[in-house]
Design a protein around this motif. Structure first.
Motif, PDB file in Angstrom:
ATOM      1  N   HIS A 116     -40.368 -34.092 -70.829  1.00  0.00           N
ATOM      2  CA  HIS A 116     -38.779 -34.516 -70.911  1.00  0.00           C
ATOM      3  C   HIS A 116     -38.980 -35.040 -69.458  1.00  0.00           C
ATOM      4  N   ARG A 117     -37.872 -35.962 -68.923  1.00  0.00           N
ATOM      5  CA  ARG A 117     -37.844 -37.061 -67.700  1.00  0.00           C
ATOM      6  C   ARG A 117     -36.534 -36.273 -67.006  1.00  0.00           C
ATOM      7  N   SER A 118     -35.940 -35.651 -66.485  1.00  0.00           N
ATOM      8  CA  SER A 118     -34.448 -35.434 -65.561  1.00  0.00           C
ATOM      9  C   SER A 118     -34.291 -36.954 -64.081  1.00  0.00           C
ATOM     10  N   LEU A 119     -33.494 -37.653 -64.541  1.00  0.00           N
ATOM     11  CA  LEU A 119     -32.870 -37.889 -63.420  1.00  0.00           C
ATOM     12  C   LEU A 119     -31.321 -36.897 -63.087  1.00  0.00           C
ATOM     13  N   VAL A 120     -32.174 -37.065 -61.702  1.00  0.00           N
ATOM     14  CA  VAL A 120     -30.900 -36.378 -60.692  1.00  0.00           C
ATOM     15  C   VAL A 120     -30.617 -36.676 -59.311  1.00  0.00           C
ATOM     16  N   GLY A 121     -29.313 -35.551 -59.811  1.00  0.00           N
ATOM     17  CA  GLY A 121     -28.267 -37.035 -58.349  1.00  0.00           C
ATOM     18  C   GLY A 121     -28.726 -36.340 -57.156  1.00  0.00           C
ATOM     19  N   THR A 122     -29.095 -36.674 -56.054  1.00  0.00           N
ATOM     20  CA  THR A 122     -29.179 -36.244 -54.603  1.00  0.00           C
ATOM     21  C   THR A 122     -27.944 -37.713 -53.396  1.00  0.00           C
ATOM     22  N   ARG A 123     -28.060 -36.242 -52.580  1.00  0.00           N
ATOM     23  CA  ARG A 123     -27.270 -36.030 -51.319  1.00  0.00           C
ATOM     24  C   ARG A 123     -25.764 -36.152 -51.232  1.00  0.00           C
ATOM     25  N   GLN A 124     -25.798 -35.546 -52.235  1.00  0.00           N
ATOM     26  CA  GLN A 124     -23.867 -35.085 -52.851  1.00  0.00           C
ATOM     27  C   GLN A 124     -23.439 -33.862 -52.304  1.00  0.00           C
ATOM     28  N   ALA A 125     -22.754 -33.523 -51.245  1.00  0.00           N
ATOM     29  CA  ALA A 125     -22.587 -32.648 -51.083  1.00  0.00           C
ATOM     30  C   ALA A 125     -22.074 -31.834 -52.431  1.00  0.00           C
ATOM     31  N   THR A 126     -22.242 -30.718 -52.538  1.00  0.00           N
ATOM     32  CA  THR A 126     -22.517 -30.029 -53.805  1.00  0.00           C
ATOM     33  C   THR A 126     -22.367 -28.640 -54.149  1.00  0.00           C
ATOM     34  N   TRP A 127     -21.470 -28.037 -54.241  1.00  0.00           N
ATOM     35  CA  TRP A 127     -21.422 -25.823 -54.470  1.00  0.00           C
ATOM     36  C   TRP A 127     -22.391 -25.255 -55.092  1.00  0.00           C
ATOM     37  N   GLN A 128     -23.165 -24.524 -54.433  1.00  0.00           N
ATOM     38  CA  GLN A 128     -24.166 -24.428 -54.654  1.00  0.00           C
ATOM     39  C   GLN A 128     -23.950 -22.694 -54.960  1.00  0.00           C
ATOM     40  N   SER A 129     -23.127 -21.970 -54.202  1.00  0.00           N
ATOM     41  CA  SER A 129     -22.543 -20.594 -54.502  1.00  0.00           C
ATOM     42  C   SER A 129     -21.919 -20.155 -54.327  1.00  0.00           C
ATOM     43  N   LEU A 130     -21.097 -18.590 -54.769  1.00  0.00           N
ATOM     44  CA  LEU A 130     -20.071 -18.610 -54.250  1.00  0.00           C
ATOM     45  C   LEU A 130     -19.944 -17.019 -53.925  1.00  0.00           C
ATOM     46  N   THR A 131     -19.038 -17.247 -53.254  1.00  0.00           N
ATOM     47  CA  THR A 131     -17.798 -15.435 -53.127  1.00  0.00           C
ATOM     48  C   THR A 131     -16.814 -14.980 -53.747  1.00  0.00           C
ATOM     49  N   LEU A 132     -16.397 -14.082 -53.893  1.00  0.00           N
ATOM     50  CA  LEU A 132     -15.596 -13.425 -54.795  1.00  0.00           C
ATOM     51  C   LEU A 132     -14.479 -12.206 -54.181  1.00  0.00           C
ATOM     52  N   THR A 133     -13.509 -12.589 -53.659  1.00  0.00           N
ATOM     53  CA  THR A 133     -13.492 -11.372 -52.659  1.00  0.00           C
ATOM     54  C   THR A 133     -11.369 -11.882 -53.307  1.00  0.00           C
ATOM     55  N   ASN A 134     -11.198 -10.301 -54.288  1.00  0.00           N
ATOM     56  CA  ASN A 134      -9.516  -9.880 -54.249  1.00  0.00           C
ATOM     57  C   ASN A 134      -9.318 -11.380 -55.386  1.00  0.00           C
ATOM     58  N   GLY A 135     -10.627 -11.261 -56.454  1.00  0.00           N
ATOM     59  CA  GLY A 135     -10.309 -12.297 -57.291  1.00  0.00           C
ATOM     60  C   GLY A 135      -9.852 -13.783 -57.130  1.00  0.00           C
ATOM     61  N   LYS A 136     -10.335 -14.051 -55.411  1.00  0.00           N
ATOM     62  CA  LYS A 136     -10.396 -14.969 -55.105  1.00  0.00           C
ATOM     63  C   LYS A 136     -11.393 -16.009 -54.962  1.00  0.00           C
ATOM     64  N   VAL A 137     -11.762 -17.075 -55.438  1.00  0.00           N
ATOM     65  CA  VAL A 137     -13.437 -17.106 -55.826  1.00  0.00           C
ATOM     66  C   VAL A 137     -13.531 -18.780 -54.119  1.00  0.00           C
ATOM     67  N   GLU A 138     -14.375 -17.752 -53.005  1.00  0.00           N
ATOM     68  CA  GLU A 138     -14.763 -19.010 -52.128  1.00  0.00           C
ATOM     69  C   GLU A 138     -16.651 -19.870 -52.541  1.00  0.00           C
ATOM     70  N   THR A 139     -16.283 -21.213 -52.087  1.00  0.00           N
ATOM     71  CA  THR A 139     -17.320 -21.775 -52.688  1.00  0.00           C
ATOM     72  C   THR A 139     -18.140 -21.735 -51.071  1.00  0.00           C
TER      73      THR A 139
END
Length: 494
Positions: free
Chosen positions: A297-320
């Protein structure tokens, strides 16, 4: 008989003469990502996804009934796949809210063609990306076996075997973008009609979300608690019952709760606004895939771009969030002296964060957005190196290229910013904007705006535009932006 042998030898010699200096004898299968295959209605022949022309694209996303026929029917949800067929890989630039631009696979196909013994060595595996990865994995396994068998019987295969230093029969090389890597892994899980992995030389994945993407959760949650543009709402409606989207949900600990970070489960997916049964089916499927090894397996991965990694859920609404938790060698989360979780920004390709795609020990990184990983020159160079059994040279020493941040959807006459990230000067940095309809490009002035190099852009004509930054170290990073007519309707999820 002697004349027949002489004729055969002469024919073989001609075949050898026609082969380029650098060529592989292997059979190549290109597997696209989500929304990367053209879909047609079998009965009418109508193209439901993948038509050329910006007008079709804008109508699809801005007219209430534009994508209605792509919605899965009750019969399709219970296993019927007779209504829609995948006909070919994407041939034109396309656009999807949140997922942004889908670049065509023509340049990847053309690049690979130059290094195989004959175009017949290439199989472009189009598939119905709405369906479960498991369903498409079974179809790929069958198609891959058929393709390898046919190629091994091809005259140019025999010529290529004689042409190579290692005169072995052809094996399979999979080149898989995004979701295509998950489909490929499913095809190689050993539960199908034969052991396809034994005949696979290598698997190249381009930005495959092996541990999922926060964007999939955001799509299911779109609009809850706030009005959103109609295209984003239409995507949520399409994906609500689309198993393929659930197969992209994040599998790692990404949900911030109090002073802990946990995985999302089927119950939380329901709170997001999704279908818990489809989520449960997807999580069960991924659990069955953990032990599947991808050959070389050879992985080619994009970098240097702002990317959502986690989230919170408050009253049914997601914040990234653009950062996420990491763990110690014993599995515990890294915390500061006060016991609070420490969050790290790993970045990625704008859709898949780096650690989700970096499943292989053979890793190459490129400063590229997700949709461009199967088209950009740096990606194609790495793919060809692997195809020819060379080690990719990788980027130059130091941090290469830059990130790019743009809106995904704007209106004509509206001025908007394209921001170059991770560079602190305009020196050697240029920007272009290209109309994907005619590929006409024009330069855009780059100036410092609020401490960042940025281009201020106004488009008067609706269309799909590619904005690109070119850095002084020779890298190009681009993103597609859809420009629609003013007055986009907004809807709120009930």
């Amino acid at each position: 008989m002697d004349k027949q042998r002489q004729h055969s030898a002469h024919e073989q010699g001609c075949l050898n003469e026609q082969l380029p200096t650098h060529v592989t004898q292997d059979a190549v299968i290109i597997v696209p990502g989500i929304m990367g295959s053209e879909l047609r209605d079998k009965k009418s022949g109508d193209v439901l996804w993948g038509l050329s022309g910006v007008r079709w694209l804008i109508n699809a996303w801005t007219r209430p009934q534009g994508l209605k026929r792509l919605h899965l029917t009750e019969e399709e949800l219970t296993g019927s796949t007779d209504r829609i067929e995948a006909t070919q890989l994407l041939r034109h630039s396309a656009w999807t809210p949140y997922l942004r631009g889908q670049e065509p696979y023509t340049q990847l196909q053309e690049a690979v063609t130059g290094y195989v013994a004959d175009p017949a060595a290439i199989c472009e595996f189009a598939y119905d990306w709405r369906l479960p990865v498991a369903t498409n994995g079974k179809l790929l396994a069958k198609r891959a076996r058929e393709h390898l068998t046919a190629w091994r019987q091809h005259p140019k295969h025999h010529a290529a075997v004689q042409h190579r230093a290692d005169q072995r029969p052809a094996r399979l090389v999979f080149i898989a973008h995004s979701m295509g890597g998950l489909v490929t892994r499913s095809a190689l899980d050993g539960s199908h009609h034969d052991d396809l992995a034994a005949d696979t030389r290598t698997v190249i994945t381009l930005g495959t979300p092996f541990y999922g993407s926060v964007k999939a959760a955001v799509i299911l949650n779109t609009g809850r608690g706030a009005p959103v543009p109609l295209p984003h709402r239409k995507l949520q409606k399409l994906c609500h019952t689309m198993p393929g989207l659930y197969d992209l949900l994040p599998l790692y600990r990404c949900l911030r709760q109090d002073n802990d970070v946990t995985r999302i489960d089927a119950g939380l997916v329901k709170d997001l606004g999704g279908n818990p049964e489809l989520a449960r089916n997807s999580f069960d499927f991924h659990n069955s895939q953990h032990s599947v090894a991808l050959p070389d397996h050879r992985s080619l991965v994009g970098t240097r771009q702002a990317t959502w990694q986690s989230l919170t859920l408050t009253n049914g609404k997601v914040e990234t969030h653009f950062d996420g938790a990491r763990h110690n060698s014993d599995g515990s989360l890294i915390r500061d002296r006060a016991g609070r979780i420490t969050y790290f920004s790993v970045q990625g390709d704008g859709t898949v964060y780096r650690d989700s795609a970096a499943r292989s020990t053979h890793l190459s990184t490129v400063p590229i957005q997700h949709g461009d990983l199967a088209r950009a020159e740096a990606s194609l160079d790495a793919v060809i190196d692997i195809l020819l059994e060379d080690e990719p040279q990788g980027p130059p020493l130091g941090e290469p290229g830059c990130g790019i941040s743009t809106p995904d959807l704007v209106e004509t006459g509206q001025t908007w910013q394209a921001v170059a990230e991770h560079v602190d000067s305009v020196h050697g940095l240029t920007c272009t904007i290209t109309d994907t309809t005619d590929n006409q490009s024009r330069p855009v002035r780059v100036a410092m705006q609020d401490g960042y190099p940025a281009a201020m852009i106004t488009s008067q004509v609706p269309g799909l535009y590619r904005v690109a930054f070119h850095t002084r170290d020779g890298h190009t990073v681009s993103q597609l932006v859809l420009v629609a007519e003013p007055g986009l309707e907004k809807e709120e999820v009930d």
